[in-house]
Design an enzyme around this catalytic site. Structure first.
Site, PDB file in Angstrom:
ATOM      1  N   TYR A   1      13.619  51.423  24.218  1.00 22.85           N
ATOM      2  CA  TYR A   1      14.639  51.335  25.267  1.00 22.85           C
ATOM      3  C   TYR A   1      14.444  50.032  26.034  1.00 22.85           C
ATOM      4  CZ  TYR A   1      17.267  52.416  29.509  1.00 22.85           C
ATOM      5  OH  TYR A   1      18.153  52.371  30.548  1.00 22.85           O
TER       6      TYR A   1
ATOM      7  N   GLU B   1      22.397  47.647  28.935  1.00 17.23           N
ATOM      8  CA  GLU B   1      21.457  48.648  28.434  1.00 17.23           C
ATOM      9  C   GLU B   1      21.444  48.641  26.918  1.00 17.23           C
ATOM     10  OE1 GLU B   1      22.462  52.935  28.453  1.00 17.23           O
ATOM     11  OE2 GLU B   1      20.625  53.204  29.620  1.00 17.23           O
TER      12      GLU B   1
END
Ligand code: ADP
Ligand code: MG
Length: 399
Positions: free
Chosen positions: A119, A207
């Site tokens: 991530y 993101e």
């Protein structure tokens, strides 16, 4: 402003960032054509909506056994079947709300052999006034759960924009992802490229989830969400062209045409206020009196008749609205001018719900007189508390 995954990937690719090949499609035929241009044998058909959680999302219209919004496909025929099923149907994800979002676009992309999912995200951290890069070794579809139950697995690196991205930031990112050898070097390079893209494009948020390590040892961006600072969009006409209005709330689009800051909420009391701080206070005080605001609406400093009329129409366009509270401070604009605007607008829209108006500031007495003599059932209020109590009482009396 948000954009679609495939658009964000196209922007990132310009910065040399590794992206699997893929093609956007508006029709089943385009999806098939797109797939044919890819090497195969594994394809992924991805719903393009402005919301995450697509993989675990549900096409409720297709029954409980239907697959979600990210579908592995092992042949062109499967790509075709998946595209047919998804296009035009409504995908409900954890981020769309119960109503879901209709899938009007697809992205057909290369299937990647994933060794591990990571991530990485970036945002403007208002608390520190810096750019925060947030990384975790536990990327993928359960990142919210990771953040909740094992927050120590999430590492934040802050970058001072005055100093810019330094090699030590890159090393911290690679270290946070626990990468070694060549992957460590790739992560350092990627972090720098992402920072450059983020600043260049005036992003508010970027993101990447998941960022993947492939079986053959490369870091690739498999999914990305990107949003932009709307105050900086004028500097990026190319980004502005990526706007997909079908993904936005029609009332918010209408509001932006009149330069009104409008955000729809779930309550019953429509609010028309000038100044964001006063708008927030108005919403708070409605809640304090036991009801909920139907919207945030800041008409700004120049509350002209035209703007006030547009604002009334937008508020009344929401079927949930059972009453309207106007709370305006006449500083630059005088209260009498505002009152005339309110009266003209209320007549123009044939107001059918209770209206409470609190005016304060320059020429307030003249303003109140105009409201009182308007022939309309406008309930005047003296201060914030009075206004909130009155609108709640009026709405409850009608119900
Ligand atoms: P969302 O976050 O909206 O659920 P993602 O693009 O992150 O959508 O996809 C969900 C999951 O599907 C990913 O975590 C990954 O495991 C898998 N996936 C997505 N794209 C690909 C791809 N191109 N190849 C292989 N697997 C993929
Ligand atoms: Mg994702």
């Amino acid at each position: 402003m948000n954009i679609h995954e495939y658009q964000a990937k196209e922007l990132l690719a310009k910065y040399g960032i590794g992206i699997p090949a893929g093609h956007a499609a508006l029709t089943v035929e385009e999806a098939v054509e797109g797939a044919k241009k890819l090497p195969g044998p594994l394809y992924v058909v991805k719903a393009q909506i402005h919301a995450g959680g697509r993989g675990k999302g549900k096409f409720t219209e297709l029954g409980p056994d239907a697959k979600g919004g990210v579908r592995l496909s092992k042949s062109i025929e499967e790509v075709e079947a998946n595209a047919k099923e998804m296009l035009g149907n409504t995908l409900v994800t954890i981020q769309t709300g119960d109503a879901g979002k209709q899938v009007n676009r697809l992205y057909v992309t290369d299937g990647v052999d994933i060794a591990k999912e990571y991530y990485l995200s970036m945002l403007v951290d208002r608390a520190t006034g810096r750019v925060a890069m947030i990384v975790s070794t536990e990327g993928g579809m359960d990142i919210e759960e990771v953040a909740h139950s094992t927050p120590e697995k999430i590492v934040t690196i802050t970058i001072d924009p005055a100093e810019g991205f330094q090699p030590h930031h890159g090393r911290a990112v690679a270290f946070g992802l626990k990468l070694t050898g060549d992957l460590n070097k790739q992560a350092q390079k990627l972090a720098k490229q992402l920072y450059t893209a983020f600043v260049d494009l005036d992003c508010a948020m970027l993101e990447i989830n998941p960022l993947v390590e492939t079986e053959d040892g490369n870091l690739l961006v498999l999914d990305t969400k990107m949003s932009f600072d709307s105050n900086a969009l004028y500097r990026h006409p190319d980004v502005m062209e990526l706007r997909d209005e079908t993904e936005e709330d029609p009332a918010e689009i209408e509001a932006s045409k009149y330069d009104l800051a409008y955000i729809k909420l779930d309550g019953d009391i429509g609010c028309m206020v000038n100044g964001a701080g006063l708008a927030m206070a108005t919403m708070d005080i409605i809640k304090l009196n036991g009801m909920f605001p139907a919207n945030f609406l800041d008409v700004g400093g120049g509350a002209t008749t035209e703007k006030v009329t547009a604002a009334f129409k937008i508020i009344l366009g929401d079927p949930n609205v059972k009453g309207i509270l106007v709370n305006i401070f006449g500083g630059i604009m005088k209260c009498d001018v505002i009152a005339e605007g309110i009266v003209a607008a209320a007549k123009d829209v044939n107001l059918s719900v209770p209206l409470v108006v609190r005016l304060e500031g320059t020429n307030v007495d003249k303003g109140k007189e105009i409201l009182a003599n308007s022939g309309l059932a406008i309930v005047p209020a003296n201060d914030l508390g009075d206004a909130a109590r009155k609108i709640v009482a009026e709405v409850k009396a009608v119900a």
